[in-house]
Design a protein around this motif. Sequence first.
Motif, PDB file in Angstrom:
ATOM      1  N   LEU A 149       0.815  -1.209   0.000  1.00  0.00           N
ATOM      2  CA  LEU A 149       0.000   0.000   0.000  1.00  0.00           C
ATOM      3  C   LEU A 149       0.849   1.260   0.000  1.00  0.00           C
ATOM      4  CD1 LEU A 149      -2.801  -1.179   2.436  1.00  0.00           C
ATOM      5  CD2 LEU A 149      -3.058  -0.689  -0.009  1.00  0.00           C
ATOM      6  N   ASN A 150       2.001   1.222   0.648  1.00  0.00           N
ATOM      7  CA  ASN A 150       2.892   2.381   0.625  1.00  0.00           C
ATOM      8  C   ASN A 150       3.522   2.575  -0.756  1.00  0.00           C
ATOM      9  OD1 ASN A 150       2.835   3.776   3.137  1.00  0.00           O
ATOM     10  ND2 ASN A 150       3.821   2.031   4.106  1.00  0.00           N
ATOM     11  N   GLU A 151       3.711   1.478  -1.481  1.00  0.00           N
ATOM     12  CA  GLU A 151       4.177   1.606  -2.865  1.00  0.00           C
ATOM     13  C   GLU A 151       3.120   2.308  -3.704  1.00  0.00           C
ATOM     14  OE1 GLU A 151       7.086   0.821  -4.664  1.00  0.00           O
ATOM     15  OE2 GLU A 151       7.804   0.903  -2.592  1.00  0.00           O
ATOM     16  N   CYS A 152       1.849   2.013  -3.429  1.00  0.00           N
ATOM     17  CA  CYS A 152       0.756   2.693  -4.132  1.00  0.00           C
ATOM     18  C   CYS A 152       0.702   4.174  -3.753  1.00  0.00           C
ATOM     19  CB  CYS A 152      -0.575   2.031  -3.778  1.00  0.00           C
ATOM     20  SG  CYS A 152      -0.811   0.372  -4.432  1.00  0.00           S
ATOM     21  N   SER A 153       0.863   4.444  -2.456  1.00  0.00           N
ATOM     22  CA  SER A 153       0.681   5.809  -1.945  1.00  0.00           C
ATOM     23  C   SER A 153       1.680   6.814  -2.501  1.00  0.00           C
ATOM     24  CB  SER A 153       0.784   5.805  -0.408  1.00  0.00           C
ATOM     25  OG  SER A 153      -0.271   5.078   0.149  1.00  0.00           O
ATOM     26  N   LYS A 154       2.881   6.352  -2.808  1.00  0.00           N
ATOM     27  CA  LYS A 154       3.919   7.297  -3.248  1.00  0.00           C
ATOM     28  C   LYS A 154       3.550   8.007  -4.551  1.00  0.00           C
ATOM     29  CE  LYS A 154       6.910   4.027  -5.744  1.00  0.00           C
ATOM     30  NZ  LYS A 154       8.234   3.328  -5.714  1.00  0.00           N
ATOM     31  N   TYR A 155       2.649   7.420  -5.338  1.00  0.00           N
ATOM     32  CA  TYR A 155       2.258   8.039  -6.611  1.00  0.00           C
ATOM     33  C   TYR A 155       1.348   9.248  -6.413  1.00  0.00           C
ATOM     34  CZ  TYR A 155       4.373   4.063  -8.925  1.00  0.00           C
ATOM     35  OH  TYR A 155       5.289   3.120  -9.366  1.00  0.00           O
ATOM     36  N   ILE A 157       1.949  11.589  -4.040  1.00  0.00           N
ATOM     37  CA  ILE A 157       2.735  12.688  -3.476  1.00  0.00           C
ATOM     38  C   ILE A 157       3.195  13.633  -4.586  1.00  0.00           C
ATOM     39  CG2 ILE A 157       4.816  13.280  -2.172  1.00  0.00           C
ATOM     40  CD1 ILE A 157       4.559  10.554  -0.784  1.00  0.00           C
ATOM     41  N   GLY A 158       3.065  14.925  -4.322  1.00  0.00           N
ATOM     42  CA  GLY A 158       3.432  15.933  -5.300  1.00  0.00           C
ATOM     43  C   GLY A 158       2.201  16.633  -5.861  1.00  0.00           C
ATOM     44  N   VAL A 176      -6.426  20.375  -9.613  1.00  0.00           N
ATOM     45  CA  VAL A 176      -5.014  20.166  -9.276  1.00  0.00           C
ATOM     46  C   VAL A 176      -4.807  20.423  -7.784  1.00  0.00           C
ATOM     47  CG1 VAL A 176      -2.638  20.969  -9.638  1.00  0.00           C
ATOM     48  CG2 VAL A 176      -4.210  20.771 -11.581  1.00  0.00           C
ATOM     49  N   ARG A 177      -4.169  19.495  -7.102  1.00  0.00           N
ATOM     50  CA  ARG A 177      -3.875  19.620  -5.681  1.00  0.00           C
ATOM     51  C   ARG A 177      -2.448  19.125  -5.414  1.00  0.00           C
ATOM     52  NH1 ARG A 177      -7.867  21.991  -6.418  1.00  0.00           N
ATOM     53  NH2 ARG A 177      -9.819  22.021  -5.202  1.00  0.00           N
ATOM     54  N   THR A 178      -1.865  19.595  -4.312  1.00  0.00           N
ATOM     55  CA  THR A 178      -0.521  19.167  -3.924  1.00  0.00           C
ATOM     56  C   THR A 178      -0.603  18.320  -2.661  1.00  0.00           C
ATOM     57  OG1 THR A 178       0.509  21.142  -4.873  1.00  0.00           O
ATOM     58  CG2 THR A 178       1.787  19.915  -3.241  1.00  0.00           C
ATOM     59  N   ILE A 179      -0.073  17.110  -2.737  1.00  0.00           N
ATOM     60  CA  ILE A 179      -0.014  16.222  -1.581  1.00  0.00           C
ATOM     61  C   ILE A 179       1.411  16.228  -1.043  1.00  0.00           C
ATOM     62  CG2 ILE A 179      -0.277  13.845  -0.768  1.00  0.00           C
ATOM     63  CD1 ILE A 179      -2.903  15.311  -1.462  1.00  0.00           C
ATOM     64  N   HIS A 180       1.565  16.599   0.217  1.00  0.00           N
ATOM     65  CA  HIS A 180       2.897  16.701   0.831  1.00  0.00           C
ATOM     66  C   HIS A 180       3.389  15.359   1.367  1.00  0.00           C
ATOM     67  CE1 HIS A 180       2.455  21.011   0.466  1.00  0.00           C
ATOM     68  NE2 HIS A 180       1.338  20.979   1.169  1.00  0.00           N
ATOM     69  N   SER A 181       2.484  14.541   1.879  1.00  0.00           N
ATOM     70  CA  SER A 181       2.873  13.223   2.387  1.00  0.00           C
ATOM     71  C   SER A 181       1.676  12.298   2.367  1.00  0.00           C
ATOM     72  CB  SER A 181       3.440  13.332   3.810  1.00  0.00           C
ATOM     73  OG  SER A 181       2.462  13.819   4.712  1.00  0.00           O
ATOM     74  N   GLN A 193      -3.497   2.405   9.604  1.00  0.00           N
ATOM     75  CA  GLN A 193      -3.921   3.788   9.383  1.00  0.00           C
ATOM     76  C   GLN A 193      -3.191   4.397   8.199  1.00  0.00           C
ATOM     77  OE1 GLN A 193      -3.149   5.845  13.092  1.00  0.00           O
ATOM     78  NE2 GLN A 193      -0.978   6.096  12.659  1.00  0.00           N
ATOM     79  N   PHE A 194      -3.936   5.164   7.430  1.00  0.00           N
ATOM     80  CA  PHE A 194      -3.406   5.901   6.290  1.00  0.00           C
ATOM     81  C   PHE A 194      -3.483   7.379   6.627  1.00  0.00           C
ATOM     82  CE2 PHE A 194      -4.375   8.111   2.185  1.00  0.00           C
ATOM     83  CZ  PHE A 194      -3.141   7.902   1.574  1.00  0.00           C
ATOM     84  N   THR A 195      -2.353   8.079   6.551  1.00  0.00           N
ATOM     85  CA  THR A 195      -2.295   9.499   6.891  1.00  0.00           C
ATOM     86  C   THR A 195      -1.863  10.279   5.658  1.00  0.00           C
ATOM     87  OG1 THR A 195      -1.648   8.903   9.148  1.00  0.00           O
ATOM     88  CG2 THR A 195      -1.360  11.206   8.493  1.00  0.00           C
ATOM     89  N   ILE A 196      -2.606  11.325   5.340  1.00  0.00           N
ATOM     90  CA  ILE A 196      -2.308  12.111   4.145  1.00  0.00           C
ATOM     91  C   ILE A 196      -2.418  13.597   4.468  1.00  0.00           C
ATOM     92  CG2 ILE A 196      -4.715  11.933   3.355  1.00  0.00           C
ATOM     93  CD1 ILE A 196      -3.587  11.874   0.455  1.00  0.00           C
ATOM     94  N   THR A 197      -1.440  14.367   4.014  1.00  0.00           N
ATOM     95  CA  THR A 197      -1.417  15.813   4.207  1.00  0.00           C
ATOM     96  C   THR A 197      -1.305  16.492   2.856  1.00  0.00           C
ATOM     97  OG1 THR A 197      -0.355  15.632   6.384  1.00  0.00           O
ATOM     98  CG2 THR A 197      -0.175  17.756   5.259  1.00  0.00           C
ATOM     99  N   GLY A 198      -2.178  17.481   2.620  1.00  0.00           N
ATOM    100  CA  GLY A 198      -2.158  18.154   1.337  1.00  0.00           C
ATOM    101  C   GLY A 198      -2.611  19.593   1.430  1.00  0.00           C
ATOM    102  N   SER A 199      -2.409  20.325   0.341  1.00  0.00           N
ATOM    103  CA  SER A 199      -2.798  21.740   0.280  1.00  0.00           C
ATOM    104  C   SER A 199      -4.304  21.902   0.286  1.00  0.00           C
ATOM    105  CB  SER A 199      -2.221  22.373  -0.990  1.00  0.00           C
ATOM    106  OG  SER A 199      -2.744  21.721  -2.147  1.00  0.00           O
ATOM    107  N   GLY A 200      -5.002  20.883  -0.124  1.00  0.00           N
ATOM    108  CA  GLY A 200      -6.459  20.909  -0.160  1.00  0.00           C
ATOM    109  C   GLY A 200      -6.946  19.610  -0.769  1.00  0.00           C
TER     110      GLY A 200
END
Length: 265
Positions: A149-155, A157-158, A176-181, A193-200
């Motif tokens: 799942l972490n291999e999936c998640s890296k796509y 980011i950005g 268009v959105r920016t995902i920081h992590s 748990q899945f944690t995601i941080t983004g600009s919006g």
Amino acid sequence: MPRIRFTVSYDGTDFCGWQRQTATHENNTKPSVSQTITNALEKVFCHDVYLNASGRTDAGVHALNQVCHFDTTWSEEKLKNFNLARAVEHKLPESIVVKKAWLAPDDFHATISADKKTYRYLILNQPQPSAINARTMSWMRKPMDLDYLNECSKYFIGEHDFKSFQSVGTEVAHTVRTIHSAHWNWRNPKVAQFTITGSGFLKQMVRNIVGTQLLAFRKDWKPETMQEILMAQDRRKAGPPAEARGLYLMRVFYPQDLDNRCRQL
């Protein structure tokens, strides 16, 4: 008019969402979180309250630190020793708690001023569901592979166009959105748990991202499929949204200058 900023936590199970959607108003008997809080504030302040929040959460979604603001006719002198959390405590259901409040500057806006947000999704991963956690976590029987799942998640980011992960219902200027992590880890041996941080985030974007990753895991797709779905910009290519009950708004971030100019009540 003084502006009051506050944080609130809530269990979203018994609500139709942060704000009632006009299209479903007649068919939805559950109250909204925002109207429930507004009603409590108006009883305390004895004037109409227009409540703003960092964003809307869907029906069944929870929050640990939703940020809100409203303007009041009360003077700063009257607010000096005022405890908002205590004042509304008995006017709210147990599933909503006001945590802290501040006197905010005029240029603070709970929605517009937000820099980024963090969401978290919880999944109980064991052979049987749990009655105790039924309201607050999703459930999966199949043992989860967080490395996959972490291999999936890296796509995710950005900066990307997340049109494939936007549910219909809210008009936006662009997708268009920016995902920081974005990452998965074990909260304990039985809860992922899945944690995601983004600009919006777009409507149901986090739930759609989680749901698509879980679908990929069940169907043994290659992790690179996440990039293909992003590039397709087609909602039909992604998976169904994960259940609302597992999602939490964890934190909303604001510019340090604004935070420093807020005085705790």
